[in-house]
Design a protein around this motif. Structure first.
Motif, short mmCIF file in Angstrom:
data_model
loop_
_atom_site.label_atom_id
_atom_site.label_comp_id
_atom_site.label_asym_id
_atom_site.label_seq_id
_atom_site.Cartn_x
_atom_site.Cartn_y
_atom_site.Cartn_z
N PHE A 588 60.87 -37.10 -15.41
CA PHE A 588 59.69 -36.06 -15.57
C PHE A 588 58.60 -36.18 -14.89
CE2 PHE A 588 56.25 -34.82 -18.25
CZ PHE A 588 56.79 -33.50 -18.80
N LYS A 589 58.43 -37.39 -14.41
CA LYS A 589 57.26 -37.63 -13.55
C LYS A 589 56.92 -36.70 -12.26
CE LYS A 589 56.31 -42.36 -14.82
NZ LYS A 589 56.28 -43.70 -14.57
N GLN A 590 58.24 -36.53 -11.58
CA GLN A 590 58.32 -35.48 -10.42
C GLN A 590 57.78 -34.26 -10.81
OE1 GLN A 590 61.76 -34.80 -8.64
NE2 GLN A 590 62.93 -34.99 -10.69
N TRP A 591 58.00 -33.75 -12.06
CA TRP A 591 57.60 -32.31 -12.38
C TRP A 591 56.19 -32.23 -12.95
CZ3 TRP A 591 60.88 -28.82 -10.77
CH2 TRP A 591 62.11 -29.02 -10.68
N GLU A 592 55.57 -33.49 -13.30
CA GLU A 592 54.31 -33.32 -13.98
C GLU A 592 53.08 -32.64 -13.20
OE1 GLU A 592 51.16 -36.56 -15.84
OE2 GLU A 592 53.09 -37.26 -15.15
N GLY A 593 52.90 -32.95 -11.73
CA GLY A 593 52.29 -32.01 -11.10
C GLY A 593 52.41 -30.75 -11.33
N LEU A 594 53.45 -30.27 -11.09
CA LEU A 594 54.09 -28.79 -10.93
C LEU A 594 53.55 -28.07 -12.35
CD1 LEU A 594 55.19 -27.08 -8.93
CD2 LEU A 594 57.36 -27.38 -9.92
N ILE A 595 53.84 -28.69 -13.25
CA ILE A 595 53.62 -28.32 -14.60
C ILE A 595 52.00 -28.42 -14.74
CG2 ILE A 595 53.58 -28.88 -17.00
CD1 ILE A 595 56.36 -30.35 -16.69
N GLU A 596 51.35 -29.07 -14.31
CA GLU A 596 49.85 -29.03 -14.03
C GLU A 596 49.32 -27.74 -13.62
OE1 GLU A 596 45.82 -29.73 -14.96
OE2 GLU A 596 47.44 -30.86 -15.98
N LEU A 597 50.00 -27.54 -12.39
CA LEU A 597 49.71 -26.43 -11.57
C LEU A 597 50.09 -25.18 -12.29
CD1 LEU A 597 48.46 -25.82 -8.67
CD2 LEU A 597 50.85 -25.87 -7.61
N GLY A 606 58.94 -18.02 -22.14
CA GLY A 606 58.96 -18.92 -23.59
C GLY A 606 57.60 -19.68 -23.62
N GLY A 607 56.92 -19.78 -22.68
CA GLY A 607 55.69 -20.44 -22.78
C GLY A 607 55.69 -21.81 -22.01
N LEU A 608 55.05 -21.86 -21.03
CA LEU A 608 54.68 -23.05 -20.35
C LEU A 608 53.66 -23.90 -21.11
CD1 LEU A 608 54.15 -21.92 -16.60
CD2 LEU A 608 55.95 -23.38 -17.62
N ASP A 609 52.94 -23.58 -22.29
CA ASP A 609 52.37 -24.26 -23.02
C ASP A 609 52.85 -25.54 -23.63
OD1 ASP A 609 49.86 -24.53 -24.57
OD2 ASP A 609 51.06 -24.11 -26.29
N PHE A 610 54.38 -25.34 -23.79
CA PHE A 610 55.02 -26.41 -24.21
C PHE A 610 55.21 -27.43 -23.46
CE2 PHE A 610 59.29 -27.78 -23.19
CZ PHE A 610 59.42 -29.06 -24.07
N LEU A 611 55.29 -27.18 -21.97
CA LEU A 611 55.48 -28.29 -20.98
C LEU A 611 53.96 -29.20 -21.03
CD1 LEU A 611 57.39 -26.71 -18.10
CD2 LEU A 611 58.12 -28.28 -19.81
N ASP A 616 51.41 -34.19 -22.80
CA ASP A 616 50.29 -35.02 -23.30
C ASP A 616 50.84 -35.89 -24.26
OD1 ASP A 616 48.29 -33.38 -21.92
OD2 ASP A 616 48.19 -31.76 -23.79
N PHE A 617 52.07 -35.35 -24.94
CA PHE A 617 52.62 -36.22 -26.10
C PHE A 617 53.28 -37.55 -25.27
CE2 PHE A 617 57.11 -37.16 -27.63
CZ PHE A 617 56.91 -38.16 -28.66
N LYS A 618 53.72 -37.19 -24.11
CA LYS A 618 54.36 -38.46 -23.39
C LYS A 618 53.17 -39.35 -22.99
CE LYS A 618 58.21 -38.93 -21.48
NZ LYS A 618 59.46 -39.54 -21.58
N LYS A 619 52.33 -38.91 -22.49
CA LYS A 619 50.98 -39.89 -22.26
C LYS A 619 50.52 -40.68 -23.32
CE LYS A 619 49.17 -37.33 -18.21
NZ LYS A 619 48.30 -36.53 -17.74
#
Length: 726
Positions: A588-597, A606-611, A616-619
């Motif tokens: 999941f870490k490799q996608w974290e920066g892309l989710i932020e961007l 369906g909502g990037l708000d979920f990602l 935040d939950f994982k952190k």
């Protein structure tokens, strides 16, 4: 480069007009061969080439090592500098063309802006401010700005006799045919202040640019250069017939300062000759004085030149008649009988006939029709005015000095004098390239209403565009075909009302988008010309290119800038698929920066708000595990409940999230999740059990006992929570 002319027809219209920007082909260029004069004897074992300063190559030539002790001690090698891109005399190199192309953009754009402002005032039926300049004055300012880019050649004639060892000093700038043609157009079409002394301007023009004609035809300039190389070897210069021939030729074309300097080289000026040749010296000096006092119908004379200036025609007429009377009086003087030197007597008499306007002598003293034309202005018809009379005189001189293959400047001159605008356009295009015709149209239309109608008339055979737009499109096409000049092509394309904007869009879409710097330049051009659709399309292309090559961050950035919701939704779906398969793993870490961007705005897939909430939950969960911090654990519980209550959380992610939350359900210090929250999670787990029965359900990559493990942890937590609330 911008100076190179594609195939043009005699009417000034290119042989073919394409609707798209076709890359300019340089296959027609002949490969240049540069001689390498190193002076080393063979055998040559090695050659090394490296860049020097500017457009120079540094070539190192090495001989084969000689083991013979009796060798002559010749150097083992030499370094030779070879200058690339040397152009033919009077022509312009590629580097100079690029400098001219960039420098002419600002004057061109300013003139177009002024033209549009003037047209707006005319449409609104408003008169311009009395403080505004006349249109020809704006064009004159434009012409001067362009002319300064083409160079400022200084006449080298005055220095030819100064130093016999140096024909042209190094500081003198070589003239160019382009500059000569531009000045000719400016002289006849724009500069209204100098119309009264136009013949004198032609005299100066020929003095500056006669060396260019020397490339193809014999001229007075070439004769002068040839004689200069031999002048130091002459013992008695006045005995050489070439000396008097050269003086007569220089006098015929009005190079008075050269004539006087050559006369002062006469042997009678030597101190040891004055006593024996006093009369001869007096005649030579008298002719020199008459030449230096020659009346000139002009406002002023440049420094270093001779003659007497007169601005008013009546004053000039009086001085002219007085000067001619003095020449006639000297011609009939008895002093000629006392002159024993035959060459001097005949040479000076010939010069007097030139100043008296003897056509036969003028014809024999000049080399081509343009020199004869200038001599008529000086000595026969100094008051010639109007293009019709000037053209009539030019035809007469052309018949007397016919040239089978006239220089391109001569052809341009005939077109101007004949008021044949189509010929002028054709000669500009054929002889001086697309840059010249695209910019010189402004000069042509400023001085001729017929030319203005000609170049602005829309033609069906050209697809409804005018000649002006056609030549600008051709020049813009040439600019766009070169990597170093394509970015200035939009200036000319946007001045073309019919096809310019369409071709500009094609140009921008054909530019590579791999480099961000190039893309930013394209986007800036789109911003300047309000091409929002093209700008978005370029960003979309760039985004997809970066995504294809694995630069996902750049891809998402450019797609966001383009507001490409469709492709961003596709990326979000791909994220859901990838994250859903291994949401509990380290991947999941490799996608974290892309989710932020990607951000959480909107409801993409369906909502990037979920990602973002899951990140935040994982952190929080990781923080709670590492520090065993109850507050961090409670914050993780809040994130967990927010995820499970959020309708945007896809159902296929419920089990991975609950599996991550097992550590919170079995917290050692006591239950963190209360009864109500636990019941909510159990209900979600029950819904998930029913959903797993559907054939389209996507299972997450979790251990096989993950569901039972979550159900057991929830039941255990429910019991602990009930006991805790009692």
């Amino acid at each position: 480069m911008p100076g190179l002319a594609p195939g043009d027809s005699a009417g000034g219209v290119p042989d073919s007009v394409n609707g798209t920007l076709v890359p300019y082909s340089s296959d027609s260029h002949v490969s240049a061969i540069y001689p390498l004069r190193h002076g080393l004897n063979p055998p040559i074992s090695r050659v090394s080439v490296s860049w020097g300063r500017g457009n120079s190559l540094r070539v190192s030539v090495f001989r084969q090592p000689d083991s013979d002790p009796k060798s002559d001690g010749e150097a083992g090698g030499k370094v030779v500098e070879v200058t690339l891109g040397k152009s033919r005399d009077g022509e312009i190199s590629d580097a100079q063309w690029r400098k001219i192309a960039y420098g002419s953009v600002s004057p061109f754009a300013l003139l177009q802006s002024r033209k549009n402002s003037t047209a707006s005032l005319s449409r609104m039926q408003l008169s311009p401010s009395p403080y505004h300049l006349e249109w020809w004055e704006y064009v004159m300012e434009y012409s001067k700005d362009i002319g300064s880019l083409l160079g400022d050649p200084k006449t080298a004639l005055a220095t030819l006799i100064e130093d016999p060892n140096e024909v042209f000093p190094k500081k003198v700038e070589e003239p160019s045919s382009l500059k000569a043609a531009w000045e000719l157009m400016e002289m006849f079409y724009v500069d209204k202040l100098s119309q009264a002394w136009l013949p004198e301007r032609l005299v100066d023009w020929l003095a500056d640019y006669n060396s260019l004609i020397s490339i193809d035809l014999p001229t007075v300039h070439s004769k002068l250069v040839e004689f200069q190389n031999q002048i130091v070897t002459l013992q008695v210069i006045e005995d050489d017939p070439r000396y008097w021939d050269l003086i007569s030729s220089a006098l015929a074309v009005g190079w008075l300062e050269i004539v006087v300097k050559l006369l002062r080289l006469h042997g009678s000026y030597r101190l040891d000759q004055l006593g024996r040749r006093e009369t001869e010296n007096g005649l030579v000096e008298a002719v020199a004085v008459l030449i230096s006092k020659m009346p000139r119908m002009r406002p002023a004379i440049d420094a270093g030149k001779i003659g007497e200036c007169f601005k008013a025609k009546p004053d000039f007429v009086k001085a002219w008649e007085r000067w001619r009377a003095q020449i006639t009086k000297l011609d009939s003087s008895a002093f000629w009988i006392q002159c024993d030197h035959r060459q001097t007597r005949e040479g000076l008499k010939n010069m007097l006939q030139i100043m008296l306007g003897n056509v036969d002598v003028l014809c024999s003293s000049t080399c081509h029709w343009m020199e004869l034309y200038i001599s008529h202005f000086l000595y026969i018809r100094p008051f010639t005015a109007g293009l019709e009379s000037m053209y009539s005189l030019a035809q007469k001189c052309f018949r007397l000095k016919h040239t089978s293959n006239p220089h391109k400047l001569m052809r341009l001159m005939i077109g101007i004098l004949g008021e044949n605008n189509e010929v002028v356009l054709a000669e500009c295009s054929r002889g001086f390239g697309t840059w010249m015709v695209a910019h010189a149209i402004e000069l042509l239309t400023a001085g001729s209403n017929e030319a203005d109608i000609l170049v602005h008339e829309e033609r069906e055979d050209l697809g409804g565009i005018s000649l002006e737009e056609l030549h600008r499109l051709v020049y813009a096409q040439l600019l766009s075909s070169h990597l170093l000049t394509w970015q200035i092509a939009p200036i000319y394309l946007t001045s073309c009302m019919r096809q310019g904007m369409g071709l500009l869009e094609i140009l921008l879409l054909k530019q590579p988008v791999q480099e961000n710097q190039m893309l930013l330049k394209n986007l800036e051009i789109c911003r300047l010309y309000e091409l929002d659709g093209i700008s978005s399309h370029l960003m979309e292309i760039s985004g997809m290119y970066h995504w294809k090559h694995g630069r996902k961050g750049c891809a998402v950035f450019w797609l966001q800038q383009a507001h490409d919701e469709v492709r961003l939704s596709g990326i979000a779906s791909q994220l859901f698929d990838s994250v859903g398969k291994s949401i509990s793993g380290e991947s999941f870490k490799q996608w974290e920066g892309l989710i932020e961007l990607l951000g959480s705005e909107g409801q993409l897939a369906g909502g990037l708000d979920f990602l973002h909430k899951y990140r935040d939950f994982k952190k929080c969960l990781q923080h709670a595990e590492s520090r065993k911090d109850a507050d961090a654990a409670r914050q993780a519980v809040e994130s967990l409940m927010s995820l499970m209550r959020n309708a945007s959380t896809p159902q296929r992610f419920w089990l991975p999230i609950l599996y991550d939350a097992v550590k919170l359900l079995s917290w050692d210090e006591g239950p963190l999740i209360n009864v109500g929250q636990t019941n909510l999670l159990l209900n979600k787990l029950q819904e998930l059990s029913v959903a797993r029965l559907r054939p389209d359900f996507v299972e997450a990559e979790l251990p096989t006992q993950a569901l039972n493990h979550v159900r057991y942890s929830l039941a255990t937590n429910l019991g602990r929570a009930i006991l805790g609330e009692l």
